[in-house]
Design an enzyme around this catalytic site. Structure first.
Site, PDB file in Angstrom:
ATOM      1  N   SER A 160      19.125 116.658 -41.875  1.00  0.00           N
ATOM      2  CA  SER A 160      17.658 116.690 -41.998  1.00  0.00           C
ATOM      3  C   SER A 160      17.042 117.102 -40.673  1.00  0.00           C
ATOM      4  O   SER A 160      16.271 118.076 -40.609  1.00  0.00           O
ATOM      5  CB  SER A 160      17.127 115.304 -42.390  1.00  0.00           C
ATOM      6  OG  SER A 160      17.820 114.801 -43.495  1.00  0.00           O
ATOM      7  N   SER A 161      17.389 116.397 -39.603  1.00  0.00           N
ATOM      8  CA  SER A 161      16.824 116.703 -38.281  1.00  0.00           C
ATOM      9  C   SER A 161      17.220 118.114 -37.845  1.00  0.00           C
ATOM     10  O   SER A 161      16.498 118.767 -37.104  1.00  0.00           O
ATOM     11  CB  SER A 161      17.313 115.685 -37.254  1.00  0.00           C
ATOM     12  OG  SER A 161      17.090 114.374 -37.715  1.00  0.00           O
ATOM     13  N   TYR A 196      25.803 111.726 -48.302  1.00  0.00           N
ATOM     14  CA  TYR A 196      24.523 111.548 -47.591  1.00  0.00           C
ATOM     15  C   TYR A 196      23.490 111.084 -48.618  1.00  0.00           C
ATOM     16  O   TYR A 196      23.053 111.862 -49.470  1.00  0.00           O
ATOM     17  CB  TYR A 196      24.124 112.879 -46.940  1.00  0.00           C
ATOM     18  CG  TYR A 196      22.890 112.848 -46.047  1.00  0.00           C
ATOM     19  CD1 TYR A 196      22.108 111.702 -45.891  1.00  0.00           C
ATOM     20  CD2 TYR A 196      22.501 113.972 -45.333  1.00  0.00           C
ATOM     21  CE1 TYR A 196      20.989 111.687 -45.067  1.00  0.00           C
ATOM     22  CE2 TYR A 196      21.388 113.975 -44.507  1.00  0.00           C
ATOM     23  CZ  TYR A 196      20.649 112.838 -44.382  1.00  0.00           C
ATOM     24  OH  TYR A 196      19.534 112.839 -43.575  1.00  0.00           O
ATOM     25  N   LYS A 210      26.388 107.908 -45.605  1.00  0.00           N
ATOM     26  CA  LYS A 210      25.293 107.788 -44.635  1.00  0.00           C
ATOM     27  C   LYS A 210      24.058 107.416 -45.431  1.00  0.00           C
ATOM     28  O   LYS A 210      23.640 108.150 -46.329  1.00  0.00           O
ATOM     29  CB  LYS A 210      25.102 109.134 -43.939  1.00  0.00           C
ATOM     30  CG  LYS A 210      23.785 109.324 -43.226  1.00  0.00           C
ATOM     31  CD  LYS A 210      23.879 110.574 -42.380  1.00  0.00           C
ATOM     32  CE  LYS A 210      22.545 111.268 -42.168  1.00  0.00           C
ATOM     33  NZ  LYS A 210      21.492 110.429 -41.653  1.00  0.00           N
ATOM     34  N   SER A 224      20.238 106.735 -45.570  1.00  0.00           N
ATOM     35  CA  SER A 224      18.935 106.862 -44.921  1.00  0.00           C
ATOM     36  C   SER A 224      17.852 106.128 -45.697  1.00  0.00           C
ATOM     37  O   SER A 224      16.694 106.113 -45.272  1.00  0.00           O
ATOM     38  CB  SER A 224      18.569 108.335 -44.727  1.00  0.00           C
ATOM     39  OG  SER A 224      19.364 108.888 -43.703  1.00  0.00           O
ATOM     40  N   GLY A 245      21.120 104.949 -41.476  1.00  0.00           N
ATOM     41  CA  GLY A 245      20.252 106.128 -41.337  1.00  0.00           C
ATOM     42  C   GLY A 245      18.920 105.852 -40.666  1.00  0.00           C
ATOM     43  O   GLY A 245      18.540 106.557 -39.732  1.00  0.00           O
ATOM     44  N   ASP A 299      16.644 104.815 -38.048  1.00  0.00           N
ATOM     45  CA  ASP A 299      16.879 104.439 -36.643  1.00  0.00           C
ATOM     46  C   ASP A 299      16.148 103.137 -36.296  1.00  0.00           C
ATOM     47  O   ASP A 299      16.577 102.389 -35.426  1.00  0.00           O
ATOM     48  CB  ASP A 299      16.395 105.563 -35.715  1.00  0.00           C
ATOM     49  CG  ASP A 299      16.972 106.908 -36.110  1.00  0.00           C
ATOM     50  OD1 ASP A 299      17.911 106.939 -36.946  1.00  0.00           O
ATOM     51  OD2 ASP A 299      16.501 107.936 -35.596  1.00  0.00           O
ATOM     52  N   GLU A 300      15.030 102.911 -36.995  1.00  0.00           N
ATOM     53  CA  GLU A 300      14.214 101.725 -36.739  1.00  0.00           C
ATOM     54  C   GLU A 300      14.968 100.432 -37.060  1.00  0.00           C
ATOM     55  O   GLU A 300      14.561  99.343 -36.658  1.00  0.00           O
ATOM     56  CB  GLU A 300      12.943 101.757 -37.614  1.00  0.00           C
ATOM     57  CG  GLU A 300      12.039 102.952 -37.396  1.00  0.00           C
ATOM     58  CD  GLU A 300      12.455 104.179 -38.214  1.00  0.00           C
ATOM     59  OE1 GLU A 300      13.634 104.291 -38.602  1.00  0.00           O
ATOM     60  OE2 GLU A 300      11.576 105.031 -38.455  1.00  0.00           O
ATOM     61  N   GLY A 337      18.199 110.875 -36.111  1.00  0.00           N
ATOM     62  CA  GLY A 337      17.482 111.978 -35.476  1.00  0.00           C
ATOM     63  C   GLY A 337      16.858 111.598 -34.145  1.00  0.00           C
ATOM     64  O   GLY A 337      16.989 112.324 -33.158  1.00  0.00           O
TER      65      GLY A 337
END
Ligand SMILES: CC(=O)N[C@@H]([C@@H](O)[C@H](O)[C@H](O)CO)[C@@H](O)CC(=O)C(=O)O
Length: 305
Positions: free
Chosen positions: A51-52, A140, A168, A170, A193, A195-196, A212
């Protein structure tokens, strides 16, 4: 037990941003420079063309060029996962075969996008990629963009294959992450996935993360990981909260990717602009972005991993 070396995929994997020249064409030079930057920091792995990485906004040739650049520069030093998912099975299989030819360590794919597909169609789509190479495969799962809700039943069925080494995730449910880990078993990898919630994901069963925003602050995620492994819960949480405030600021720009790529540029890593429809940082917002970059750099210096 899986016959692949799973340990090499654990830890921090940067979902690499796209790399273009001033005309917006894929720049192998910029991709090599960025990959080298992460290798020098000690990042474990790179996820290329996800994605990123704007894989879905690039044609097959551009995606191949980017992966080739990364493999040439750091293929011997880092673990490289090639995202090969494309709307058509045909393109996905071509990208899978290419990933194997250039020496990538694993392939990974989202379900086909745009059409609402049956689970059987998605399974078949993935299976064609899996059967086309001898590489391990990482599912994913990102339902908020693909619209496909992976069921525990399909995950369990896929995970039974030796080649399917992980997923993975997200999606933002840590409950789902835990359930998928339990369904896949001990020798099945789960990558966080969002990051937060890196720390939350790790705490509930993730073996590592692919993200990302790691791209502009890998050191801070490596710090959270180090604190987690050393059992320093309070310190790990402190760093996750710092990271989350930074992510909240980055998300306030018209596009996250545009903001992160601009931050890389401020550090001498010019990867061009995000491809439209992702908007660049407005001129009037540049000062604010520079201050965020300074803040991130201050934290990186404090983290010292
Ligand atoms: C929905 C989405 O794009 N999620 C990102 C996160 O890294 C995300 O950018 C971050 O958590 C900020 O919200 C990753 O999970 C995606 C990713 O790793 C990729 O680029 O393939």
């Amino acid at each position: 037990m899986k016959t692949y070396d799973l340990d090499r995929f654990k830890g921090i994997t940067v979902a690499m941003y796209s790399c273009y020249d001033e005309k917006g064409e894929v720049s192998k030079e910029a991709a090599k420079k960025l990959a080298r930057h992460y290798a020098n920091i000690g990042v474990n792995g790179l996820y290329v063309g996800g994605s990123s990485g704007e894989g879905m906004l690039q044609n097959v040739e551009e995606r191949k060029q980017t992966l080739e650049a990364v493999m040439e520069e750091v293929g011997q030093e880092m673990t490289i996962i090639a995202h090969v998912g494309a709307p058509s099975t045909r393109d996905s299989v071509e990208l899978s075969k290419h990933a194997e030819q250039v020496g990538a360590h694993a392939i990974s794919a989202v379900p086909s996008i745009y059409y609402r597909l049956s689970p059987q169609s998605v399974e078949h789509h993935w299976q064609q990629m899996i059967d086309s190479t001898s590489l391990p495969f990482i599912i994913y799962h990102i339902p908020q963009t693909t619209g496909f809700q992976l069921s525990k039943a399909l995950l369990t069925k896929m995970a039974a294959q030796d080649k399917v080494i992980g997923v993975k995730i997200s999606a933002e449910s840590t409950f789902e992450l835990q359930q998928f880990k339990a369904a896949g078993g001990d020798d099945f990898l789960v990558f966080n996935g969002p990051d937060e919630q890196y720390l939350a994901g790790r705490s509930i069963g993730a073996d590592g993360g692919i993200g990302g925003t790691y791209g502009v602050m890998p050191e801070l995620f490596m710090k959270i990981e180090k604190c987690y492994v050393e059992g320093k819960a309070e310190e790990a949480r402190k760093w996750q909260f710092i990271v989350n405030d930074l992510i909240a600021e980055l998300l306030s720009f018209p596009s996250l990717y545009g903001a992160c790529k601009e931050i890389l540029k401020l550090r001498g890593l010019n990867t061009g602009e995000a491809r439209l429809p992702f908007l660049p940082v407005p001129e009037a917002e540049m000062g604010r972005l520079e201050r965020i970059n300074e803040k991130i750099m201050t934290y990186i210096n404090q983290a010292q991993v």
